[in-house]
Scaffold this motif. Sequence first.
Motif, PDB file in Angstrom:
ATOM      1  N   GLY A 101      -1.438  21.630 -66.106  1.00 35.02           N
ATOM      2  CA  GLY A 101      -1.393  20.477 -67.111  1.00 35.02           C
ATOM      3  C   GLY A 101      -0.335  20.074 -66.919  1.00 35.02           C
ATOM      4  N   ASN A 102       0.759  19.977 -66.867  1.00 37.45           N
ATOM      5  CA  ASN A 102       1.982  19.438 -67.364  1.00 37.45           C
ATOM      6  C   ASN A 102       2.355  18.459 -65.931  1.00 37.45           C
ATOM      7  OD1 ASN A 102       3.089  21.006 -69.437  1.00 37.45           O
ATOM      8  ND2 ASN A 102       3.253  22.703 -67.326  1.00 37.45           N
ATOM      9  N   TYR A 103       2.884  17.001 -66.694  1.00 39.01           N
ATOM     10  CA  TYR A 103       2.400  15.291 -66.050  1.00 39.01           C
ATOM     11  C   TYR A 103       4.451  15.792 -64.953  1.00 39.01           C
ATOM     12  CZ  TYR A 103      -0.658  12.950 -68.766  1.00 39.01           C
ATOM     13  OH  TYR A 103      -1.730  12.760 -69.474  1.00 39.01           O
ATOM     14  N   PRO A 104       4.142  15.009 -64.084  1.00 49.53           N
ATOM     15  CA  PRO A 104       5.461  15.002 -63.159  1.00 49.53           C
ATOM     16  C   PRO A 104       6.951  14.445 -64.367  1.00 49.53           C
ATOM     17  CG  PRO A 104       4.075  13.854 -61.995  1.00 49.53           C
ATOM     18  CD  PRO A 104       3.396  13.927 -62.888  1.00 49.53           C
ATOM     19  N   THR A 105       7.954  14.786 -63.797  1.00 50.64           N
ATOM     20  CA  THR A 105       8.846  14.419 -64.829  1.00 50.64           C
ATOM     21  C   THR A 105       9.297  13.309 -64.913  1.00 50.64           C
ATOM     22  OG1 THR A 105      10.335  16.340 -63.762  1.00 50.64           O
ATOM     23  CG2 THR A 105      11.438  14.563 -65.059  1.00 50.64           C
ATOM     24  N   GLY A 106       9.119  12.788 -66.034  1.00 43.48           N
ATOM     25  CA  GLY A 106       9.408  11.089 -66.402  1.00 43.48           C
ATOM     26  C   GLY A 106       8.133  11.037 -66.585  1.00 43.48           C
ATOM     27  N   LEU A 107       6.619  11.574 -66.431  1.00 46.17           N
ATOM     28  CA  LEU A 107       5.803  10.794 -67.186  1.00 46.17           C
ATOM     29  C   LEU A 107       5.314  11.743 -68.706  1.00 46.17           C
ATOM     30  CD1 LEU A 107       4.000  10.615 -63.818  1.00 46.17           C
ATOM     31  CD2 LEU A 107       5.157   8.673 -65.348  1.00 46.17           C
ATOM     32  N   SER A 108       4.964  11.064 -69.184  1.00 46.75           N
ATOM     33  CA  SER A 108       4.335  11.322 -70.655  1.00 46.75           C
ATOM     34  C   SER A 108       2.891  11.235 -71.404  1.00 46.75           C
ATOM     35  CB  SER A 108       5.421  11.714 -71.505  1.00 46.75           C
ATOM     36  OG  SER A 108       5.781  10.953 -71.708  1.00 46.75           O
ATOM     37  N   ALA A 109       2.671  11.498 -71.947  1.00 43.18           N
ATOM     38  CA  ALA A 109       0.916  10.707 -72.920  1.00 43.18           C
ATOM     39  C   ALA A 109       1.847   9.560 -73.312  1.00 43.18           C
ATOM     40  CB  ALA A 109       0.224  11.591 -73.420  1.00 43.18           C
TER      41      ALA A 109
ATOM     42  N   SER B  36      -7.168   4.429 -61.921  1.00 40.03           N
ATOM     43  CA  SER B  36      -6.870   5.199 -62.570  1.00 40.03           C
ATOM     44  C   SER B  36      -7.674   6.309 -62.744  1.00 40.03           C
ATOM     45  CB  SER B  36      -7.517   4.670 -63.860  1.00 40.03           C
ATOM     46  OG  SER B  36      -6.354   2.813 -64.045  1.00 40.03           O
ATOM     47  N   ARG B  37      -6.767   7.318 -63.537  1.00 41.49           N
ATOM     48  CA  ARG B  37      -7.608   8.749 -62.976  1.00 41.49           C
ATOM     49  C   ARG B  37      -7.349   9.723 -64.857  1.00 41.49           C
ATOM     50  NH1 ARG B  37      -7.074  11.126 -57.643  1.00 41.49           N
ATOM     51  NH2 ARG B  37      -7.426   9.282 -56.270  1.00 41.49           N
TER      52      ARG B  37
ATOM     53  N   SER C 243       3.540   0.197 -60.298  1.00 41.82           N
ATOM     54  CA  SER C 243       4.347   0.911 -61.799  1.00 41.82           C
ATOM     55  C   SER C 243       3.181   1.738 -62.321  1.00 41.82           C
ATOM     56  CB  SER C 243       4.547  -0.501 -62.380  1.00 41.82           C
ATOM     57  OG  SER C 243       2.831  -0.861 -62.361  1.00 41.82           O
ATOM     58  N   VAL C 244       3.437   2.620 -62.724  1.00 44.49           N
ATOM     59  CA  VAL C 244       2.629   3.999 -63.718  1.00 44.49           C
ATOM     60  C   VAL C 244       2.783   3.480 -64.730  1.00 44.49           C
ATOM     61  CG1 VAL C 244       4.822   5.964 -63.092  1.00 44.49           C
ATOM     62  CG2 VAL C 244       2.273   6.638 -63.382  1.00 44.49           C
ATOM     63  N   VAL C 245       1.578   4.146 -65.483  1.00 46.91           N
ATOM     64  CA  VAL C 245       1.718   4.437 -67.317  1.00 46.91           C
ATOM     65  C   VAL C 245       0.819   5.434 -67.501  1.00 46.91           C
ATOM     66  CG1 VAL C 245       0.038   2.272 -67.315  1.00 46.91           C
ATOM     67  CG2 VAL C 245       1.698   2.999 -69.268  1.00 46.91           C
ATOM     68  N   VAL C 246       0.741   6.128 -69.133  1.00 50.74           N
ATOM     69  CA  VAL C 246       0.116   6.606 -68.866  1.00 50.74           C
ATOM     70  C   VAL C 246       0.360   6.326 -70.622  1.00 50.74           C
ATOM     71  CG1 VAL C 246      -0.746   9.326 -69.382  1.00 50.74           C
ATOM     72  CG2 VAL C 246       1.171   8.272 -67.473  1.00 50.74           C
ATOM     73  N   ASN C 247      -1.395   6.483 -70.674  1.00 49.73           N
ATOM     74  CA  ASN C 247      -2.299   5.913 -72.173  1.00 49.73           C
ATOM     75  C   ASN C 247      -2.168   7.451 -72.870  1.00 49.73           C
ATOM     76  OD1 ASN C 247      -4.728   7.647 -71.580  1.00 49.73           O
ATOM     77  ND2 ASN C 247      -5.490   5.802 -71.109  1.00 49.73           N
ATOM     78  N   SER C 248      -2.651   6.742 -73.990  1.00 52.73           N
ATOM     79  CA  SER C 248      -2.233   7.963 -75.462  1.00 52.73           C
ATOM     80  C   SER C 248      -3.626   9.013 -74.775  1.00 52.73           C
ATOM     81  CB  SER C 248      -2.734   7.769 -76.500  1.00 52.73           C
ATOM     82  OG  SER C 248      -4.212   6.853 -76.605  1.00 52.73           O
ATOM     83  N   ASP C 249      -4.602   8.933 -74.163  1.00 51.61           N
ATOM     84  CA  ASP C 249      -5.746   9.704 -73.663  1.00 51.61           C
ATOM     85  C   ASP C 249      -5.432  10.633 -72.494  1.00 51.61           C
ATOM     86  OD1 ASP C 249      -7.137   8.890 -75.865  1.00 51.61           O
ATOM     87  OD2 ASP C 249      -8.321   7.215 -74.969  1.00 51.61           O
TER      88      ASP C 249
END
Length: 171
Positions: A70-78, A170-171, A145-151
């Motif tokens: 469940g951990n994001y790859p380094t550099g990504l966060s919710a 998106s997923r 590009s990549v983005v992780v939303n608050s959800d």
Amino acid sequence: MIYLALMKNRRAFTLIELLLTVGIISLLAVAVFVALNPSKRLLDTKNARRTTDVDTILSAIHQSIVDNRGNYPTGLSAGMLERQLGTAGSGCSTTLANCNVTIANDACLNLMLVASAQDLLPYLAAMPVDPDGTAVWPSGETGYSVVVNSDGIVTVRACGAEGGASIAASR
């Protein structure tokens, strides 16, 4: 007998017959060329490649999340701002062409770091690069590009899409 004598003297096509044949062949060639529309086919091919690349990157990110509990790859966060993916640590554009999105900063997000335990190296042989390559994107930029939303929903976007459209998954 006279007919046979006239037939013997006629051994070639007349100029009118040749011009008519060339004209018909030219019309058929133009009709086929217009029907095939090679420039549109080339644009469709590039967009298909972008769609495949976006899906490949997104699948690699999700496989990494699953494998790392469940951990994001380094550099990504919710809740993170959108970042451009790249192979260099700096020099990325702060705006993406055709997306009208302002990127968080000018540092490319390199998800292929060997030093990181949570990178995409086990899932991707190399980070995909936009089909236009360095013709559009400066060195180190991929055009994605990549983005992780608050959800926690990850969105990968290709911003070099033909026709001004944005290709995203998106997923």
